[in-house]
Structure formats: C-alpha cells, structure tokens
Design a protein around this motif. Structure first.
Motif, short mmCIF file in Angstrom:
data_model
loop_
_atom_site.label_atom_id
_atom_site.label_comp_id
_atom_site.label_asym_id
_atom_site.label_seq_id
_atom_site.Cartn_x
_atom_site.Cartn_y
_atom_site.Cartn_z
N LYS A 3 22.61 7.79 -70.89
CA LYS A 3 22.64 7.53 -69.44
C LYS A 3 23.80 6.61 -69.05
O LYS A 3 24.30 6.66 -67.94
CB LYS A 3 21.33 6.90 -69.01
N PRO A 6 27.92 8.43 -68.61
CA PRO A 6 28.38 8.99 -67.32
C PRO A 6 28.68 7.90 -66.30
O PRO A 6 29.63 8.03 -65.50
CB PRO A 6 27.20 9.85 -66.88
N ALA A 7 27.94 6.79 -66.25
CA ALA A 7 28.21 5.72 -65.28
C ALA A 7 29.55 5.07 -65.53
O ALA A 7 30.32 4.78 -64.61
CB ALA A 7 27.10 4.70 -65.34
N ILE A 9 32.08 6.49 -67.00
CA ILE A 9 33.12 7.47 -66.67
C ILE A 9 33.38 7.48 -65.17
O ILE A 9 34.52 7.50 -64.70
CB ILE A 9 32.70 8.86 -67.17
N VAL A 10 32.33 7.41 -64.38
CA VAL A 10 32.47 7.40 -62.91
C VAL A 10 33.20 6.15 -62.45
O VAL A 10 34.09 6.18 -61.59
CB VAL A 10 31.09 7.53 -62.25
N LEU A 11 32.82 4.98 -63.02
CA LEU A 11 33.46 3.73 -62.64
C LEU A 11 34.95 3.75 -62.97
O LEU A 11 35.80 3.33 -62.18
CB LEU A 11 32.77 2.56 -63.33
N ALA A 13 36.85 6.33 -63.23
CA ALA A 13 37.51 7.28 -62.33
C ALA A 13 37.79 6.64 -60.97
O ALA A 13 38.86 6.83 -60.37
CB ALA A 13 36.66 8.53 -62.16
N VAL A 14 36.85 5.84 -60.49
CA VAL A 14 37.04 5.18 -59.20
C VAL A 14 38.18 4.16 -59.28
O VAL A 14 39.03 4.07 -58.39
CB VAL A 14 35.73 4.50 -58.77
#
Length: 262
Positions: A3, A6-7, A9-11, A13-14
């Motif tokens: 879990k 993915p968090a 990876i998103v951070l 990317a931002v």
C-alpha cells in the motif's frame, strides 16, 4: 508495503511536476524581474504671483484639475478702478498727440491773422497820433502840446509796434504747427501711459491662480479672506503624469539588468 509504494510514487510524481512547472515558467520569461519599491509623484506648491486678499477658492482637496483651470481669485476691485483711470489717461494723451500731428486748424490760423490785423491797426493809429502831436508841437513852437504828451504818445506807439510784432510771430508759429520735439514728447507720454495701463492689467491677471498642468489637489493651505503672497502657497498639487517608479534590485539579480530592457 504493497500500500505504501503507490503513495510514494504519486508523491514523487507531484514533486517532479511542480519542479518542471517552475522551471518551464522561469524559461518563458527569463528577463522578467519581480521588484519592490515606491511610486513617486511630483508635487507643486502653487502660490499667486502677486499679493492681495483671497476672494474665492474654486477647488477642494482631492479634486482633479486640468491645465489652465482657474483655482483661486484675488480681490482686484481697487486695481480695476486704477485701470479705468489709466485708460482715461491713455485716451487723453492719444488725443493730444493727434492734435499736434494734425497741426493748426484753419480757424485757428484765421484767428491769429485777425489778431495780427488788429495789432497792426493799433500800431498805425498810435504812430499817427504821435506824428500829429509832433506836428502840432512844431507849428506852435511847443506851446500847443506838452513834452509829456509827446512822450506818452511815443511810448504808446512803441508798445503797439511790439504787440504787432508778437502777433506776427504768433501767426507764423500757428501756421508752422507744433515742433517735432513737442510731437515726440507727446508720443512718449502716450507710450508711458500705455505701459502703465498694461502693468495694471498684468497685476489684475496675477489675481487669478490657474493650474500649470493636469494634477490632483493634495491640500488647500489658505482660506477665503486670507492675505496671499508669492511666499504663501495656496494649494499643493500632485502631478499624476508622468509617474516615477523607484525600485530596488537584489544583488544576485543585478547581472540580469540590461540597458534598455523593459
């Protein structure tokens, strides 16, 4: 763990997107600087050119005024009366100059001739009286006429000849008219009276206070009834165009400032 990946990876990317956006934005305006400073306006302390009591104030603080607009007026009633007197002096001096330039009128010349004729007639009569008395004295061997009578007749004849000569000279002057020096003096007197009138009118014009440029009234320093003078400003004006911007560039950005850049 499944879990959290993915968090992250998103951070990431931002963060990458924000950095790229900032880089791209700075590349779009490489010569643009964000500076801080002050916007300055020029000020005018506006006073009358002359002195006098304020009769009217036309604008208030905060009003926008145009170049040439009337802002205040002095009491110029005394000057107006002086101007009327000066106008009368100009008119009188102008008529005097015209009289001299036109010379003597035919009626004046004829009057001078009549006075000469009368004086010559008196001189002729006095000479005849003297001659008759002398003839009587000779025929009577001095017994018919006294010496005093002959002396009086001789004096009268002499005075009559002098009056006739004065009348002849007066006629000549009347025919010739005024001398050029007298005409020049009358012309100078006329010009002096014109200059005096122009000076009074200039002082009346100084009783009007007008805006030199488009501006905004910042403050009104005097009131109606106050005595104004060139040393006492009536209004303070702020010139809104052009405006001056004073800004400060950081030392690290000094190398980015080029002559002629916006």
């Amino acid at each position: 763990m499944k879990k959290r990946v993915p968090a992250l990876i998103v951070l990431a990317a931002v963060v990458v997107a924000v950095v790229l956006w900032l880089v791209l934005r700075s590349d779009e305006h490489p010569n643009t600087l964000e500076l801080h400073g002050n916007v300055d306006v020029r000020q005018i302390s506006l006073a009358f050119d002359g002195s006098g009591r304020i009769d009217a104030l036309k604008v208030e603080e905060g009003d926008r005024v145009k170049a040439g607009e009337l802002l205040a007026v002095l009491d110029t009633r005394t000057l107006a009366l002086e101007a009327r007197q000066a106008e009368a002096n100009v008119s009188a001096n102008r008529q005097n100059l015209l009289r001299m330039q036109n010379g003597s009128r035919p009626e004046e010349i004829q009057q001078a001739r009549d006075r000469l004729d009368a004086a010559q007639a008196d001189a002729t009569r006095a000479a005849a009286d003297l001659a008759r008395l002398k003839q009587v004295a000779e025929s009577t061997e001095g017994r018919g006429v006294s010496a005093q009578e002959i002396d009086r007749a001789a004096s009268a004849a002499k005075a009559s000849r002098a009056q006739a000569e004065q009348a002849r000279e007066a006629l000549q002057l009347t025919v010739k008219g005024p001398r050029s020096e007298d005409v020049a003096a009358a012309q100078a007197q006329l010009e002096a009276s014109k200059a005096s009138l122009a000076l009074i009118r200039h002082r009346i014009d100084q009783g009007e206070l007008r805006a030199p440029e488009d501006a905004v009234v910042r403050s009104r320093l005097l009131q109606v009834g106050d005595m104004a003078s060139p040393q006492r400003p009536v209004y303070e004006l702020a010139l809104t165009s052009p405006k001056w911007v004073r800004v400060y560039v950081n030392e690290k950005d000094l190398g980015r400032v080029k002559p002629g850049m916006a």
